[in-house]
Enzyme design. Structure first.
Site, short mmCIF file in Angstrom:
data_model
loop_
_atom_site.label_atom_id
_atom_site.label_comp_id
_atom_site.label_asym_id
_atom_site.label_seq_id
_atom_site.Cartn_x
_atom_site.Cartn_y
_atom_site.Cartn_z
N ARG A 22 17.82 -31.59 -2.60
CA ARG A 22 16.81 -31.22 -1.61
C ARG A 22 17.31 -31.63 -0.23
NH1 ARG A 22 15.03 -27.97 -4.37
NH2 ARG A 22 12.85 -27.56 -4.98
N CYS A 81 -5.27 -20.58 -10.33
CA CYS A 81 -6.47 -20.13 -9.60
C CYS A 81 -6.15 -18.84 -8.84
CB CYS A 81 -6.92 -21.21 -8.63
SG CYS A 81 -8.27 -20.70 -7.53
N ARG A 86 -5.09 -15.26 -4.39
CA ARG A 86 -3.79 -14.72 -4.81
C ARG A 86 -3.49 -13.37 -4.16
NH1 ARG A 86 0.39 -13.41 -4.95
NH2 ARG A 86 1.94 -13.22 -6.61
N CYS A 119 -15.03 -20.07 -11.26
CA CYS A 119 -13.62 -19.74 -11.48
C CYS A 119 -13.21 -20.19 -12.88
CB CYS A 119 -12.74 -20.42 -10.42
SG CYS A 119 -10.97 -20.12 -10.64
N CYS A 140 13.59 -25.19 -0.59
CA CYS A 140 13.49 -24.85 -2.01
C CYS A 140 14.22 -23.53 -2.24
CB CYS A 140 12.02 -24.74 -2.41
SG CYS A 140 11.75 -24.17 -4.11
N HIS A 141 14.77 -23.36 -3.44
CA HIS A 141 15.50 -22.12 -3.73
C HIS A 141 14.60 -20.89 -3.66
CE1 HIS A 141 19.56 -23.51 -4.68
NE2 HIS A 141 18.99 -24.59 -5.17
N THR A 142 13.29 -21.07 -3.81
CA THR A 142 12.38 -19.93 -3.69
C THR A 142 12.40 -19.37 -2.27
OG1 THR A 142 10.96 -20.90 -5.39
CG2 THR A 142 10.01 -19.16 -4.05
N HIS A 153 7.50 -23.86 1.97
CA HIS A 153 6.29 -24.15 1.19
C HIS A 153 6.32 -25.54 0.56
CE1 HIS A 153 9.23 -22.77 -1.73
NE2 HIS A 153 8.52 -23.36 -2.68
N GLU A 154 7.33 -26.35 0.91
CA GLU A 154 7.44 -27.70 0.35
C GLU A 154 7.40 -28.67 1.53
OE1 GLU A 154 10.77 -29.49 -2.21
OE2 GLU A 154 10.14 -27.79 -3.43
N CYS A 183 -9.51 -23.76 -6.17
CA CYS A 183 -10.79 -23.57 -5.50
C CYS A 183 -11.87 -24.48 -6.09
CB CYS A 183 -11.23 -22.12 -5.56
SG CYS A 183 -11.81 -21.56 -7.19
N CYS A 192 6.46 -28.60 -4.62
CA CYS A 192 6.97 -27.51 -5.45
C CYS A 192 7.88 -28.03 -6.56
CB CYS A 192 7.69 -26.46 -4.61
SG CYS A 192 8.26 -25.04 -5.57
N CYS A 231 -9.96 -22.39 -12.81
CA CYS A 231 -10.10 -23.78 -12.38
C CYS A 231 -10.89 -24.60 -13.39
CB CYS A 231 -10.77 -23.86 -11.01
SG CYS A 231 -9.69 -23.43 -9.63
#
Length: 693
Positions: A688, A425, A429, A414, A357-359, A379-380, A409, A489, A417
């Site tokens: 991708r 959420c 974080r 929360c 991913c570009h992130t 993360h993907e 969560c 993502c 959520c």
């Protein structure tokens, strides 16, 4: 799959020709020396574009198409191919197109269109002079399936269909061995061949008597059934077919079906004859019929074969390969790392596939203010649960999960959520941004024992990683993890921006800035939402073909040398009167974000920021743009509540409602190929790049 009657050795083959066809797939003609017919045989093979990026552990599902009298391997491809290939591309299935008989010097023949060459009738001849070569049943059911599976990675899961004589062949082959075929259909089939001239002639010559053909007669086979072999058998028949009354006899098959447990659907089509005009008219329906069942069968096979034994690693540190980002703007280094067992509320997973991913690149390039080094990016991903820590109840070892950087969560305390208005959420974080697990410690270590930071709560550029339970979306095992990772993502973000953040209505107008995976997902989502005008904007016109395929109605090259005014003045003024109802920035460029806002409709237009801008950049516009009714908003993970919604996206894909194969343009094997995947992502023609570990 049924056992073969005798060992079949793989034939030597040569690819005679290859050409790209409409929809993005390829059509090949393949010649080989047949062990069944003892002749050279040539068959056609359509491969969808997704075949090139499929998991190496799987084969592409295949529909075997059997042609009718006088045809060879090319007739179907030339006369019905454009429609059939496009439909097969949409379903991500292959088409295998065998000849109708052996051919060549010394092959017995008769000076008649309905006997000999071009009329093998899909039986194994027992009578001379045909017995030596006319082994079409064995060829179609054993030799050819083995060849395409072994040589082309096609057809572990397969189905069968055909026209006329080929329809007869498809019906009887499937009924005689239903375990080998996921589905069967036919157009204008010879339904009761022992009672018609074509069948009487063929069975007498090839098998010695009409009676010997009873086991190759679909009507007779159906009469003998006391259970259902398939959920449905689809047949289309033209009412103006010149052979309907004397040769085809669908009424006999229908009569047999009434007394059988097997469902048979026969569609009588007014005005259609026996020709390829008829086949072309309804072939898309048949390919879709097979595609649905093939992909379902492929998923069931995948789920049944998904089994891992983690007993040797549970509770122990695991040493594995990972790609470590040691510093910004430097290539990742392949290292052996140690992954600790999960602690309370944590899950350790085996990463099966990771999509770039570009992130990830954004952080690697040093543009992320929260970027920490050394770290393991990624993360993907699609993963299998290896072990769980104390207190984990939502997943267990062996489950398939997608790590989600936006956790859920689901605690009643929360407010995020519990609110339908957001998915943000904040439970973990703070620690996630610090590159540590929720308890403030780290599970990843290099060979010297030094800590390696976690990334976005995921760190999936490693063969194993540890996640928070609330970051694990449990999904169906029927979906290939190499595809499922896309929902971690970018694709989810683009779809959700349309469906959740902006709630695009039918007949809306939409503008999409930036045609990477996220932008194309926005287009796909807008089309599915019923948008009537979708404007795709990018500086790379090569991306327009895919944009149009997914639903774009207009494409604009926004390169400075291609337009003579700001792009927002083209959208709001030329392509529309007052702007679009919804605009989406998928670039991360703050100037483009402004252009997207100013392209939105006066009075009610909404503009959604999806792209992540570089650290320190700020957005700006004249306040008048907002005073006059435009709304500027943003989205994270498309507003999807991860653990609740990601499994639903997977189910929509499995149901055929949400295709994602087109996003995978590059595939690599082994975590060590991650740098190659990064190079592909930088190439400009990559949506991708998926790396399977």
């Amino acid at each position: 799959r049924s056992k073969r009657s005798q060992p079949i050795t793989m034939s030597k083959y040569e690819i005679v020709s290859t050409t790209k066809v409409a929809g993005g797939g390829t059509y090949q003609r393949v010649k080989h020396e047949s062990t069944s017919t003892k002749t050279s045989m040539t068959f056609g093979l359509f491969l969808p574009s997704t075949h090139a990026t499929k998991p190496v552990s799987e084969t592409t599902p295949a529909l075997f198409w059997l042609s009718g009298l006088t045809c060879d391997d090319t007739n179907f491809a030339m006369k019905a191919g454009p429609a059939a290939f496009a439909a097969a591309e949409e379903q991500s299935i292959a088409l295998v197109l065998p000849d109708t008989s052996p051919r060549g010097e010394g092959v017995p023949n008769e000076d008649s269109y309905d006997m000999g060459i071009g009329a093998g009738f899909y039986v194994d001849a027992t009578e001379e002079p045909y017995a030596a070569n006319y082994k079409m049943y064995t060829y179609v059911t054993e030799e050819l399936p083995k060849l395409v599976e072994d040589a082309f990675q096609v057809g572990t899961v397969k189905s069968i269909a055909g026209h006329s004589m080929g329809g007869h062949g498809a019906l009887t082959i499937a009924m005689k061995d239903p375990r080998s075929w996921a589905a069967v259909s036919a157009l204008s089939p010879i339904c009761n061949p022992t009672q018609v001239p074509w069948g009487e002639k063929a069975f007498s010559a090839y098998l010695g008597s009409v009676g010997a053909g009873m086991e190759h007669d679909a009507t007779e086979l159906l009469k003998s059934l006391d259970l259902s072999l398939f959920d449905d058998i689809l047949i289309d028949q033209g009412e103006d077919d010149e052979f309907l009354k004397d040769q085809l006899k669908p009424e006999a098959l229908l009569a047999a079906a009434k007394d059988s447990a097997q469902k048979v659907t026969v569609n009588m089509r007014p005005g259609y004859d026996h020709s390829y005009y008829f086949v072309s008219a309804f072939i898309k329906d048949h390919v879709a019929f097979h595609g649905e069942r093939l992909n379902k069968a492929q998923g069931m096979l995948r789920a049944s074969s998904s089994s891992y034994d983690f007993s040797e690693t549970t509770g122990k540190p695991i040493k594995c390969k990972a790609m470590v980002a040691r510093a910004p703007k430097e290539p990742l280094t392949e290292e052996e790392i140690t992954v600790d067992p999960p602690k309370e509320g944590e899950v350790r997973v085996k990463v099966i596939a990771n999509a770039l991913c570009h992130t990830d690149i954004y952080t690697l390039d040093g543009q992320d203010p929260e970027g920490l080094f050394p770290c393991i990016l990624g993360h993907e991903a699609g993963c299998v649960v290896e072990s769980v820590g104390p207190g984990v109840t939502s997943v267990k070892p062996g489950d398939h999960v997608i790590p989600c950087y936006t956790p859920q969560c689901s605690q009643t305390s929360c407010i995020f959520c519990m609110s339908p208005r957001t998915n943000l959420c904040p439970e973990i974080r703070g620690t996630q941004g610090q590159g540590v697990m929720p308890d403030g410690t780290i599970r990843l270590h290099d060979k010297d024992g030094n800590d390696i930071y976690h990334f976005m709560g995921c760190s999936t550029m490693s063969e194993y990683t540890v996640l928070a339970e609330i970051s694990c979306a449990k999904i169906s095992k029927e979906m290939a993890l190499e595809k499922a990772c896309l929902f971690g993502c970018g694709v989810s973000t683009g779809l959700g921006a349309v469906w959740n953040t902006c709630n695009v209505e039918p007949d809306s107008s939409v503008a999409v800035f930036g045609l990477g995976a996220v932008g194309l997902a926005v287009i796909q989502g807008a089309k599915m939402a019923g948008a009537s005008k979708i404007i795709a904007i990018d500086i790379n016109p090569e991306k327009f073909e895919m944009a149009k395929k997914l639903g774009a109605t207009d494409c604009v090259n926004s390169s400075p040398d291609k337009i003579d005014k700001p792009i927002q003045q083209i959208i709001a003024g030329e392509l529309t009167d007052w702007g679009v109802d919804y605009s989406f920035d998928c670039t991360g460029n703050v100037k483009v974000m402004r252009a997207a806002l100013e392209s939105a409709h006066r009075g009610w237009g909404e503009s959604c920021v999806i792209g992540v801008a570089a650290s320190g950049h700020e957005i700006s516009t004249r306040p008048f743009q907002l005073v006059t009714g435009r709304v500027w908003k943003g989205t994270a993970f498309g507003g999807f509540k991860s653990r609740r919604d990601v499994p639903k996206l997977v189910e929509r894909h499995l149901n055929g409602e949400l295709p994602v194969d087109h996003f995978i343009t590059h595939a690599f094997e082994g975590v060590e190929k991650t740098n190659d995947a990064i190079d592909a992502l930088h190439s400009g023609d990559c949506l991708r790049a998926v790396v399977r570990y």
